[in-house]
Every structure is written in structure tokens, then in C-alpha cells.
Design an enzyme around this catalytic site. Structure first.
Site, PDB file in Angstrom:
ATOM      1  N   GLY A  39       1.153  -1.325   0.113  1.00 16.80           N
ATOM      2  CA  GLY A  39       0.122  -0.229  -0.167  1.00 16.80           C
ATOM      3  C   GLY A  39       1.308   1.089  -0.039  1.00 16.80           C
ATOM      4  CG  LEU A  64      -1.063   1.651  -3.413  1.00 17.38           C
ATOM      5  CD1 LEU A  64      -1.921   0.453  -4.245  1.00 17.38           C
ATOM      6  CD2 LEU A  64       0.327   0.938  -3.697  1.00 17.38           C
ATOM      7  CG  HIS A  65       5.359   5.909  -5.372  1.00 20.58           C
ATOM      8  ND1 HIS A  65       6.009   4.887  -5.733  1.00 20.58           N
ATOM      9  CD2 HIS A  65       5.538   4.236  -3.125  1.00 20.58           C
ATOM     10  CE1 HIS A  65       6.034   4.246  -5.389  1.00 20.58           C
ATOM     11  NE2 HIS A  65       6.329   3.929  -4.048  1.00 20.58           N
ATOM     12  CG  HIS A 109       3.242   1.460  -5.964  1.00 20.46           C
ATOM     13  ND1 HIS A 109       3.700   1.649  -4.996  1.00 20.46           N
ATOM     14  CD2 HIS A 109       3.656   0.134  -5.456  1.00 20.46           C
ATOM     15  CE1 HIS A 109       3.899   2.088  -3.997  1.00 20.46           C
ATOM     16  NE2 HIS A 109       4.491   0.344  -3.735  1.00 20.46           N
ATOM     17  CD  GLN A 164       8.392  -7.108   3.907  1.00 21.27           C
ATOM     18  OE1 GLN A 164       7.818  -7.588   3.706  1.00 21.27           O
ATOM     19  NE2 GLN A 164       8.746  -5.749   2.995  1.00 21.27           N
ATOM     20  CE  LYS A 210      12.510   2.193  -3.629  1.00 17.61           C
ATOM     21  NZ  LYS A 210      12.632   2.221  -2.209  1.00 17.61           N
ATOM     22  NE  ARG A 225      10.941   1.642   4.078  1.00 18.76           N
ATOM     23  CZ  ARG A 225      10.550   1.512   4.827  1.00 18.76           C
ATOM     24  NH1 ARG A 225      10.902   1.916   5.748  1.00 18.76           N
ATOM     25  NH2 ARG A 225      11.022  -0.321   5.079  1.00 18.76           N
TER      26      ARG A 225
HETATM   27  O1  PAF Z   1       9.011  -4.889  -1.798  1.00 22.25           O
HETATM   28  C1  PAF Z   1       7.631  -4.585  -1.303  1.00 22.25           C
HETATM   29  O2  PAF Z   1       6.337  -3.775  -1.045  1.00 22.25           O
HETATM   30  C2  PAF Z   1       7.532  -5.452   0.262  1.00 22.25           C
HETATM   31  O3  PAF Z   1       8.561  -6.134   0.496  1.00 22.25           O
HETATM   32  C3  PAF Z   1       6.904  -7.006  -0.681  1.00 22.25           C
HETATM   33  C4  PAF Z   1       7.045  -7.755  -1.964  1.00 22.25           C
HETATM   34  C5  PAF Z   1       4.843  -6.322  -1.101  1.00 22.25           C
HETATM   35  C6  PAF Z   1       6.373  -7.732   0.105  1.00 22.25           C
HETATM   36  O4  PAF Z   1       6.147  -7.501   0.988  1.00 22.25           O
END
Ligand code: PAF
Length: 252
Positions: A28, A30-31, A34, A58, A146, A184
Site C-alpha cells: 500500500g 501507493l505512488h 506502483h 519483514q 528499486k 517512505r
Molecule cells: O516491495 C514491497 O512492497 C514488499 O516487500 C512486498 C514485495 C510487497 C512483500 O511484502
């Protein structure tokens, strides 16, 4: 077609099974980066599904997870206008019925660069991507360059486990001043945002990793790493508590 939001795995199975499908996994916030992945997926497949799931496994730093921007309503509007057909928007309990008892671990590339600074990060990424690809069963999945180390690891994982999904690498999308688009970036202060484009400028114009490190420090950017692998100069820096990554091709 109006974008349909699928909340459960059984909804995904009943709507997507048997469809020619391109898939864009996201967390999410999003920019434009994406949205380019979504447009390319739409161009190459009949249907596109985007997942939005802020994957806790993660994040090695709980504060980073807490601060990760969540903007679902805005994301929905952006995806609708980019031609996305389906959004998979699961909950933790559905993605991790095993409470993360099982995970995918890679023992080489995942231990360097971002993997060295963020222990366990790539275990979480690979595990969630494996789960998402198994649930959604796309023909192709799209990832930005990226996150180059992530892209390589995901590609290698799909090959190692004979997964029936083609991984498509898409170029990094940049702001006009060169800063790589990232979810970010919204956390940068006005002052940090002015400094941030120096990162890409220095990575791409330095003659060695060492030179890049020195120039970044002189510019006032705190360096996590700058290293060359796979014909790329990859770097990570901190601006306050915001960690940014980027990479550029280097001549061999
Ligand atoms: O690149 C990301 O946004 C995340 O690492 C991903 C691939 C959606 C996995 O959570």
C-alpha cells in the site's frame, strides 16, 4: 470495470482461478512507481490483481512497522484509475494461519546489503511473496528494480521452487530531481526532501563505492552501505529515521 476488493483467500480463488492474470504485490501507500507496475501488468495480461498487505514479518524494527503509511482509501482510487481489476486486501490471520512457524530462508544473497542491516527481513519478504503467489496464482508478477536485491531473491526463489510464475523486472520510477519513488518518501521533512536527491546523484556519478560513501557523508547523508554487486552500485542511507535505498547500473 470497477476495481473489486477481495478480502479472503476463498474470494480470491473464486474470482481469479483460471484467469490470465498479472499480479503486483504491494504494502500500500501507493505512488507512481506502483502505478507503472500496474499499467505494465494491464498491458501484458487480461486482468490485474494488486495485493495490499503490510507484512509484519519483514519489519525487523517494530517502530518502522508502526510508522509505515497506511492509506487504503487513497490507494483504492489510484488503482481504480490505473485500470486495476482486483485488490487482494487480506488480514494477518489469513496470511499467517501458522503464526510464521514456516518460513522461506535463502542463505546467500539475503545475508548481505539490506539483509545484513535488517536481519530476517528477506525471510519475511520471501515467505509472504511465496504465500501470495500460491494464493493468487498469476501468470506474471511485477517488481520494481528499486528493490533490486528483493527482485533477484524473488526471481531466484520462483526458479528454485519451480513456481509457475514469471517475474517481470520494471525500471525504477524517479521524481524529476532523481529521487527514487518510495512509500517512505512521505516521511521526509521538507529539509530532508531537499537533500534526498543527492543520494541518486552521488550513486550514479561516483567512480567507486568508496568515493560514493565519502561524498554521501560530506553531503550530510548517513550511510548504511554502498556496495557493488551484480553490475549495480547499491546503497542505503538514513535521513533522520527514514531509511532509503537505491541502485544504479555500473559499467563493467
Ligand atoms: O516491495 C514491497 O512492497 C514488499 O516487500 C512486498 C514485495 C510487497 C512483500 O511484502
Amino acid at each position: 470495470m470497477k476495481t473489486q476488493v477481495l478480502r479472503t483467500i476463498s474470494e480470491v480463488k473464486s474470482h481469479l482461478q483460471g484467469k490470465s492474470l498479472g499480479f503486483v504485490p504491494t504494502m500500500g501507500a501507493l505512488h507512481e512507481g506502483h502505478l507503472q507496475l500496474v499499467r505494465q501488468a494491464k498491458y501484458e495480461n487480461k486482468y490485474v490483481c494488486v495485493s495490499i498487505f503490510v507484512n509484519p514479518t519483514q519489519f525487523n524494527d517494530p517502530k518502522d512497522l508502526e510508522k509505515y503509511p497506511r492509506t487504503f482509501e487513497k490507494d483504492l482510487g489510484l488503482l481504480q484509475s490505473a485500470g486495476c481489476d482486483y485488490i487482494f486486501y487480506p488480514e494477518y490471520k489469513d496470511m499467517y494461519p501458522d503464526q510464521y512457524r514456516f518460513k522461506v530462508i535463502e542463505n546467500e544473497f539475503s545475508k548481505i546489503l539490506c539483509g545484513a542491516s535488517r536481519p530476517g527481513h528477506f525471510d519475511g519478504v520471501l515467505t509472504v511473496v511465496m504465500k501470495l503467489l500460491n494464493i493468487v496464482s498469476p501468470d506474471k508478477a511485477y517488481f520494481g528494480e528499486k528493490d533490486y536485491q528483493q527482485l533477484l531473491l524473488i526471481k531466484d526463489m520462483t526458479e528454485a521452487f519451480f513456481m509457475n510464475c514469471q517475474i517481470v523486472a520494471c525500471p525504477t520510477v524517479r521524481e524529476t530531481d532523481g529521487l527514487a519513488m518510495s512509500s517512505r518518501n512521505v516521511r521526509l521533512s521538507a529539509e530532508q526532501r531537499v537533500l534526498a536527491p543527492e543520494f541518486y546523484k552521488i550513486l550514479s556519478t561516483s567512480k567507486s563505492d568508496d568515493e560514493a560513501r565519502k561524498r554521501l557523508l560530506t553531503a550530510g547523508l548517513k550511510v548504511d552501505y554502498v556496495e557493488t554487486h551484480w553490475n549495480r552500485r547499491l546503497g542505503a542511507i538514513f535521513l533522520g529515521d527514514v531509511r532509503l535505498i537505491d541502485n544504479v547500473k555500473v559499467a563493467t
